[in-house]
Design a protein around this motif. Structure first.
Motif, PDB file in Angstrom:
ATOM      1  N   ALA A   1       0.794  -1.393   0.044  1.00 30.78           N
ATOM      2  CA  ALA A   1      -0.065  -0.130  -0.055  1.00 30.78           C
ATOM      3  C   ALA A   1       0.912   1.265   0.060  1.00 30.78           C
ATOM      4  CB  ALA A   1      -0.933   0.073   1.371  1.00 30.78           C
ATOM      5  N   ILE A   2       2.121   1.355   0.772  1.00 30.29           N
ATOM      6  CA  ILE A   2       2.780   2.095   0.769  1.00 30.29           C
ATOM      7  C   ILE A   2       3.579   2.511  -0.483  1.00 30.29           C
ATOM      8  CG2 ILE A   2       5.051   3.232   1.525  1.00 30.29           C
ATOM      9  CD1 ILE A   2       4.184   1.830   4.506  1.00 30.29           C
ATOM     10  N   LEU A   3       4.115   1.515  -1.232  1.00 31.51           N
ATOM     11  CA  LEU A   3       4.657   1.230  -2.654  1.00 31.51           C
ATOM     12  C   LEU A   3       3.718   2.005  -3.578  1.00 31.51           C
ATOM     13  CD1 LEU A   3       7.179   1.143  -4.195  1.00 31.51           C
ATOM     14  CD2 LEU A   3       6.388  -1.224  -4.633  1.00 31.51           C
ATOM     15  N   ASP A   4       2.546   1.599  -3.519  1.00 35.52           N
ATOM     16  CA  ASP A   4       1.338   1.961  -4.399  1.00 35.52           C
ATOM     17  C   ASP A   4       1.241   3.476  -4.345  1.00 35.52           C
ATOM     18  OD1 ASP A   4      -0.898   0.946  -6.175  1.00 35.52           O
ATOM     19  OD2 ASP A   4      -1.834   2.492  -4.854  1.00 35.52           O
ATOM     20  N   ALA A   5       1.064   3.876  -2.916  1.00 35.01           N
ATOM     21  CA  ALA A   5       1.015   5.543  -2.822  1.00 35.01           C
ATOM     22  C   ALA A   5       2.029   6.166  -3.412  1.00 35.01           C
ATOM     23  CB  ALA A   5       0.718   5.816  -1.717  1.00 35.01           C
ATOM     24  N   LEU A   6       3.199   5.778  -3.056  1.00 34.55           N
ATOM     25  CA  LEU A   6       4.595   6.293  -3.491  1.00 34.55           C
ATOM     26  C   LEU A   6       4.882   6.379  -5.108  1.00 34.55           C
ATOM     27  CD1 LEU A   6       7.043   5.130  -0.802  1.00 34.55           C
ATOM     28  CD2 LEU A   6       6.355   7.616  -1.098  1.00 34.55           C
ATOM     29  N   VAL A   7       4.674   5.277  -5.487  1.00 39.67           N
ATOM     30  CA  VAL A   7       4.687   5.139  -7.014  1.00 39.67           C
ATOM     31  C   VAL A   7       3.864   6.062  -7.955  1.00 39.67           C
ATOM     32  CG1 VAL A   7       3.649   3.160  -7.913  1.00 39.67           C
ATOM     33  CG2 VAL A   7       6.128   3.275  -8.246  1.00 39.67           C
ATOM     34  N   ARG A   8       2.568   6.047  -7.312  1.00 39.12           N
ATOM     35  CA  ARG A   8       1.926   6.836  -8.471  1.00 39.12           C
ATOM     36  C   ARG A   8       2.167   8.379  -8.159  1.00 39.12           C
ATOM     37  NH1 ARG A   8      -3.119   4.065  -9.418  1.00 39.12           N
ATOM     38  NH2 ARG A   8      -3.068   2.118  -8.563  1.00 39.12           N
TER      39      ARG A   8
ATOM     40  N   HIS B   1      -1.294  11.020   4.180  1.00 37.54           N
ATOM     41  CA  HIS B   1      -1.944  10.429   2.913  1.00 37.54           C
ATOM     42  C   HIS B   1      -1.448   8.955   2.955  1.00 37.54           C
ATOM     43  CE1 HIS B   1      -3.340   9.462  -1.182  1.00 37.54           C
ATOM     44  NE2 HIS B   1      -2.090   8.972  -1.415  1.00 37.54           N
ATOM     45  N   LEU B   2       0.055   8.794   3.138  1.00 42.20           N
ATOM     46  CA  LEU B   2       0.345   7.371   3.370  1.00 42.20           C
ATOM     47  C   LEU B   2      -0.347   6.589   4.532  1.00 42.20           C
ATOM     48  CD1 LEU B   2       4.122   7.937   3.080  1.00 42.20           C
ATOM     49  CD2 LEU B   2       2.354   6.564   1.290  1.00 42.20           C
TER      50      LEU B   2
ATOM     51  N   TYR C   1      -3.396   2.111   6.821  1.00 42.35           N
ATOM     52  CA  TYR C   1      -4.108   1.910   8.083  1.00 42.35           C
ATOM     53  C   TYR C   1      -5.478   2.215   7.829  1.00 42.35           C
ATOM     54  CZ  TYR C   1       0.631   2.131   9.793  1.00 42.35           C
ATOM     55  OH  TYR C   1       1.800   1.971   9.606  1.00 42.35           O
ATOM     56  N   GLY C   2      -6.585   1.027   8.295  1.00 45.74           N
ATOM     57  CA  GLY C   2      -7.971   1.333   8.238  1.00 45.74           C
ATOM     58  C   GLY C   2      -8.406   2.213   9.215  1.00 45.74           C
TER      59      GLY C   2
END
Length: 102
Positions: free
Chosen positions: A35-42, A52-53, A58-59
């Motif tokens: 989830a962290i990588l997804d947010a950063l790569v976008r 944002h991260l 986290y829910g």
């Protein structure tokens, strides 16, 4: 237009499958690191705010300790380095994190 993948360094990230690959080999990551990588790569090359991260990882109602995000970032950084992804994951003090090609 939909970008099917994003390339940062040697890391190729499939946006729809949410799958990171290096030289064609998939990297298996735990859910929160992914989830962290997804947010950063976008937002590669731009600072992603810490809030944002945390929202991505986290829910609602999850108890987040003050250094939980740092611990996940640290493990993600090590996995990417071990895989020779050719990326740098920078912390920007008090702001957030930035992913860019090494």
């Amino acid at each position: 237009t939909v970008m099917p993948s994003v390339t940062v360094g040697r890391l190729i990230y499939d946006l729809s499958a949410r799958e990171p690959r290096i030289d064609g080999t998939a990297i298996v990551l735990p859910r929160r690191e992914l989830a962290i990588l997804d947010a950063l790569v976008r937002r590669a090359g731009r600072v992603v705010m810490r809030e944002h991260l945390e929202a991505q990882v986290y829910g609602f109602g999850d108890e987040i300790s003050s250094n939980a995000l740092e611990a996940h970032i640290s493990r993600l950084r090590k996995r990417l380095a071990d895989a020779r992804a050719g990326v740098v994951l920078h912390g920007v003090r008090g702001v957030g994190y930035l992913l860019r090609a090494a």
